[in-house]
Design a protein around this motif. Structure first.
Motif, PDB file in Angstrom:
ATOM      1  N   MET A  50      27.314  -4.460 -46.224  1.00  0.00           N
ATOM      2  CA  MET A  50      26.333  -5.250 -46.899  1.00  0.00           C
ATOM      3  C   MET A  50      25.041  -5.197 -46.108  1.00  0.00           C
ATOM      4  SD  MET A  50      26.074  -9.369 -47.515  1.00  0.00           S
ATOM      5  CE  MET A  50      27.483  -9.533 -48.532  1.00  0.00           C
ATOM      6  N   ARG A  51      23.955  -5.018 -46.830  1.00  0.00           N
ATOM      7  CA  ARG A  51      22.645  -4.970 -46.193  1.00  0.00           C
ATOM      8  C   ARG A  51      21.922  -6.281 -46.464  1.00  0.00           C
ATOM      9  NH1 ARG A  51      17.701  -0.888 -47.522  1.00  0.00           N
ATOM     10  NH2 ARG A  51      16.370  -1.676 -45.880  1.00  0.00           N
ATOM     11  N   LEU A  52      21.429  -6.929 -45.427  1.00  0.00           N
ATOM     12  CA  LEU A  52      20.686  -8.172 -45.567  1.00  0.00           C
ATOM     13  C   LEU A  52      19.212  -7.904 -45.342  1.00  0.00           C
ATOM     14  CD1 LEU A  52      23.008 -10.590 -43.574  1.00  0.00           C
ATOM     15  CD2 LEU A  52      22.904 -10.236 -46.043  1.00  0.00           C
ATOM     16  N   ASN A  53      18.387  -8.449 -46.199  1.00  0.00           N
ATOM     17  CA  ASN A  53      16.942  -8.297 -46.085  1.00  0.00           C
ATOM     18  C   ASN A  53      16.298  -9.657 -45.880  1.00  0.00           C
ATOM     19  OD1 ASN A  53      16.976  -5.491 -46.621  1.00  0.00           O
ATOM     20  ND2 ASN A  53      17.159  -5.923 -48.804  1.00  0.00           N
ATOM     21  N   GLU A  54      15.323  -9.701 -45.003  1.00  0.00           N
ATOM     22  CA  GLU A  54      14.584 -10.936 -44.802  1.00  0.00           C
ATOM     23  C   GLU A  54      13.697 -11.173 -46.015  1.00  0.00           C
ATOM     24  OE1 GLU A  54      11.380 -12.969 -41.747  1.00  0.00           O
ATOM     25  OE2 GLU A  54      12.179 -10.999 -41.302  1.00  0.00           O
ATOM     26  N   VAL A  55      13.671 -12.403 -46.489  1.00  0.00           N
ATOM     27  CA  VAL A  55      12.843 -12.747 -47.631  1.00  0.00           C
ATOM     28  C   VAL A  55      11.462 -13.124 -47.130  1.00  0.00           C
ATOM     29  CG1 VAL A  55      12.542 -14.332 -49.562  1.00  0.00           C
ATOM     30  CG2 VAL A  55      14.829 -13.552 -48.947  1.00  0.00           C
ATOM     31  N   VAL A  56      10.440 -12.523 -47.729  1.00  0.00           N
ATOM     32  CA  VAL A  56       9.057 -12.802 -47.376  1.00  0.00           C
ATOM     33  C   VAL A  56       8.378 -13.415 -48.596  1.00  0.00           C
ATOM     34  CG1 VAL A  56       6.868 -11.821 -46.642  1.00  0.00           C
ATOM     35  CG2 VAL A  56       9.010 -10.892 -45.752  1.00  0.00           C
ATOM     36  N   TYR A  57       7.760 -14.564 -48.416  1.00  0.00           N
ATOM     37  CA  TYR A  57       7.064 -15.240 -49.502  1.00  0.00           C
ATOM     38  C   TYR A  57       5.575 -14.961 -49.351  1.00  0.00           C
ATOM     39  CZ  TYR A  57      11.502 -17.672 -49.911  1.00  0.00           C
ATOM     40  OH  TYR A  57      12.822 -17.966 -50.049  1.00  0.00           O
ATOM     41  N   ASP A  58       4.975 -14.371 -50.378  1.00  0.00           N
ATOM     42  CA  ASP A  58       3.579 -13.957 -50.292  1.00  0.00           C
ATOM     43  C   ASP A  58       2.591 -15.116 -50.425  1.00  0.00           C
ATOM     44  OD1 ASP A  58       4.264 -11.269 -49.934  1.00  0.00           O
ATOM     45  OD2 ASP A  58       4.363 -10.930 -52.088  1.00  0.00           O
ATOM     46  N   ASP A  59       2.581 -15.758 -51.584  1.00  0.00           N
ATOM     47  CA  ASP A  59       1.534 -16.730 -51.873  1.00  0.00           C
ATOM     48  C   ASP A  59       1.957 -18.182 -51.742  1.00  0.00           C
ATOM     49  OD1 ASP A  59      -0.117 -14.605 -52.481  1.00  0.00           O
ATOM     50  OD2 ASP A  59       0.411 -14.641 -54.604  1.00  0.00           O
ATOM     51  N   ALA A  60       3.218 -18.471 -51.914  1.00  0.00           N
ATOM     52  CA  ALA A  60       3.679 -19.850 -51.953  1.00  0.00           C
ATOM     53  C   ALA A  60       4.763 -20.072 -50.902  1.00  0.00           C
ATOM     54  CB  ALA A  60       4.212 -20.171 -53.343  1.00  0.00           C
ATOM     55  N   GLU A  61       5.077 -21.347 -50.688  1.00  0.00           N
ATOM     56  CA  GLU A  61       6.084 -21.698 -49.690  1.00  0.00           C
ATOM     57  C   GLU A  61       7.385 -22.098 -50.374  1.00  0.00           C
ATOM     58  OE1 GLU A  61       3.395 -23.552 -46.188  1.00  0.00           O
ATOM     59  OE2 GLU A  61       3.589 -24.756 -48.009  1.00  0.00           O
ATOM     60  N   PRO A  62       8.517 -21.734 -49.793  1.00  0.00           N
ATOM     61  CA  PRO A  62       9.799 -22.107 -50.386  1.00  0.00           C
ATOM     62  C   PRO A  62      10.127 -23.578 -50.145  1.00  0.00           C
ATOM     63  CG  PRO A  62      10.170 -21.008 -48.309  1.00  0.00           C
ATOM     64  CD  PRO A  62       8.687 -20.935 -48.569  1.00  0.00           C
ATOM     65  N   ILE A  63      11.012 -24.094 -50.974  1.00  0.00           N
ATOM     66  CA  ILE A  63      11.526 -25.444 -50.782  1.00  0.00           C
ATOM     67  C   ILE A  63      12.739 -25.328 -49.871  1.00  0.00           C
ATOM     68  CG2 ILE A  63      12.524 -27.457 -51.916  1.00  0.00           C
ATOM     69  CD1 ILE A  63      10.919 -26.479 -54.437  1.00  0.00           C
ATOM     70  N   GLU A  64      12.675 -26.006 -48.752  1.00  0.00           N
ATOM     71  CA  GLU A  64      13.721 -25.882 -47.736  1.00  0.00           C
ATOM     72  C   GLU A  64      14.763 -26.990 -47.805  1.00  0.00           C
ATOM     73  OE1 GLU A  64      10.851 -25.973 -44.679  1.00  0.00           O
ATOM     74  OE2 GLU A  64      10.684 -23.800 -44.574  1.00  0.00           O
ATOM     75  N   GLY A  65      14.441 -28.078 -48.475  1.00  0.00           N
ATOM     76  CA  GLY A  65      15.393 -29.172 -48.573  1.00  0.00           C
ATOM     77  C   GLY A  65      14.792 -30.346 -49.304  1.00  0.00           C
ATOM     78  N   TYR A  66      15.623 -31.341 -49.554  1.00  0.00           N
ATOM     79  CA  TYR A  66      15.171 -32.551 -50.240  1.00  0.00           C
ATOM     80  C   TYR A  66      16.137 -33.684 -49.925  1.00  0.00           C
ATOM     81  CZ  TYR A  66      18.700 -30.912 -53.524  1.00  0.00           C
ATOM     82  OH  TYR A  66      19.869 -30.459 -54.081  1.00  0.00           O
ATOM     83  N   GLY A  67      15.666 -34.884 -50.170  1.00  0.00           N
ATOM     84  CA  GLY A  67      16.478 -36.080 -49.997  1.00  0.00           C
ATOM     85  C   GLY A  67      15.872 -37.195 -50.821  1.00  0.00           C
ATOM     86  N   ALA A  68      16.370 -38.384 -50.655  1.00  0.00           N
ATOM     87  CA  ALA A  68      15.874 -39.521 -51.433  1.00  0.00           C
ATOM     88  C   ALA A  68      14.383 -39.733 -51.176  1.00  0.00           C
ATOM     89  CB  ALA A  68      16.657 -40.775 -51.091  1.00  0.00           C
ATOM     90  N   GLY A  69      13.564 -39.387 -52.149  1.00  0.00           N
ATOM     91  CA  GLY A  69      12.133 -39.640 -52.067  1.00  0.00           C
ATOM     92  C   GLY A  69      11.296 -38.600 -51.350  1.00  0.00           C
ATOM     93  N   PHE A  70      11.859 -37.450 -50.983  1.00  0.00           N
ATOM     94  CA  PHE A  70      11.045 -36.439 -50.302  1.00  0.00           C
ATOM     95  C   PHE A  70      11.556 -35.029 -50.601  1.00  0.00           C
ATOM     96  CE2 PHE A  70      14.538 -36.650 -47.330  1.00  0.00           C
ATOM     97  CZ  PHE A  70      14.641 -35.360 -46.836  1.00  0.00           C
ATOM     98  N   PHE A  71      10.661 -34.059 -50.356  1.00  0.00           N
ATOM     99  CA  PHE A  71      11.001 -32.634 -50.414  1.00  0.00           C
ATOM    100  C   PHE A  71      10.437 -31.990 -49.162  1.00  0.00           C
ATOM    101  CE2 PHE A  71      11.097 -34.032 -54.763  1.00  0.00           C
ATOM    102  CZ  PHE A  71      12.238 -33.431 -55.252  1.00  0.00           C
ATOM    103  N   ARG A  72      11.168 -31.053 -48.567  1.00  0.00           N
ATOM    104  CA  ARG A  72      10.687 -30.301 -47.404  1.00  0.00           C
ATOM    105  C   ARG A  72      10.260 -28.925 -47.909  1.00  0.00           C
ATOM    106  NH1 ARG A  72      10.785 -31.711 -42.635  1.00  0.00           N
ATOM    107  NH2 ARG A  72      12.554 -33.104 -42.836  1.00  0.00           N
ATOM    108  N   ILE A  73       8.959 -28.662 -47.778  1.00  0.00           N
ATOM    109  CA  ILE A  73       8.373 -27.436 -48.313  1.00  0.00           C
ATOM    110  C   ILE A  73       7.547 -26.783 -47.219  1.00  0.00           C
ATOM    111  CG2 ILE A  73       6.851 -26.466 -50.076  1.00  0.00           C
ATOM    112  CD1 ILE A  73       7.506 -29.032 -51.745  1.00  0.00           C
ATOM    113  N   GLY A  74       7.865 -25.542 -46.914  1.00  0.00           N
ATOM    114  CA  GLY A  74       7.117 -24.814 -45.902  1.00  0.00           C
ATOM    115  C   GLY A  74       7.116 -25.490 -44.548  1.00  0.00           C
ATOM    116  N   GLY A  75       8.224 -26.144 -44.198  1.00  0.00           N
ATOM    117  CA  GLY A  75       8.347 -26.782 -42.894  1.00  0.00           C
ATOM    118  C   GLY A  75       7.750 -28.168 -42.802  1.00  0.00           C
TER     119      GLY A  75
END
Length: 118
Positions: A1-26
């Motif tokens: 299996m080949r794994l590739n690093e994901v690169v986001y060009d223009d926007a930031e990924p959502i890394e997590g969430y919880g009650a009342g918040f979202f973690r986006i781009g750190g």
């Protein structure tokens, strides 16, 4: 299996969430929030259409996360966005986060507006 690093060009990924918040781009953002190629910013909920209309021409699809469970959005909101040329997909916020990240990693022009989860 080949794994590739994901690169986001223009926007930031959502890394997590919880009650009342979202973690986006750190960074932790209070919910509701909208994010995509134009950056991450607060969203006032269904009545705050201008922040969503600002994406006209910038995104092909806007995912709307309705919180913990899937729910209908107001018909007027859907109509306003579709008349502006923004495709709308409604789902629970967790599903919207996952779908947004996958399509973002593929280089698609997407954004997501998220209501908080419990």
């Amino acid at each position: 299996m080949r794994l590739n690093e994901v690169v986001y060009d223009d926007a930031e990924p959502i890394e997590g969430y919880g009650a009342g918040f979202f973690r986006i781009g750190g960074k932790k953002h209070p919910a509701p929030v909208v994010t995509g190629g134009l950056g991450t910013r607060p969203w006032g909920g269904y009545e705050d259409t201008q922040v969503l209309l600002d994406m006209t021409g910038e995104v092909d699809v806007l995912f709307i996360g309705t919180g913990t469970d899937i729910a209908h959005i107001p018909a007027a909101l859907r109509q306003t966005l579709e008349e502006a040329g923004v495709g709308v997909e409604v789902m629970s916020s967790p599903a919207a986060c996952r779908t947004y990240n996958v399509l973002l990693s593929e280089g698609r022009r997407v954004a997501v507006a998220l209501l908080p989860v419990e």
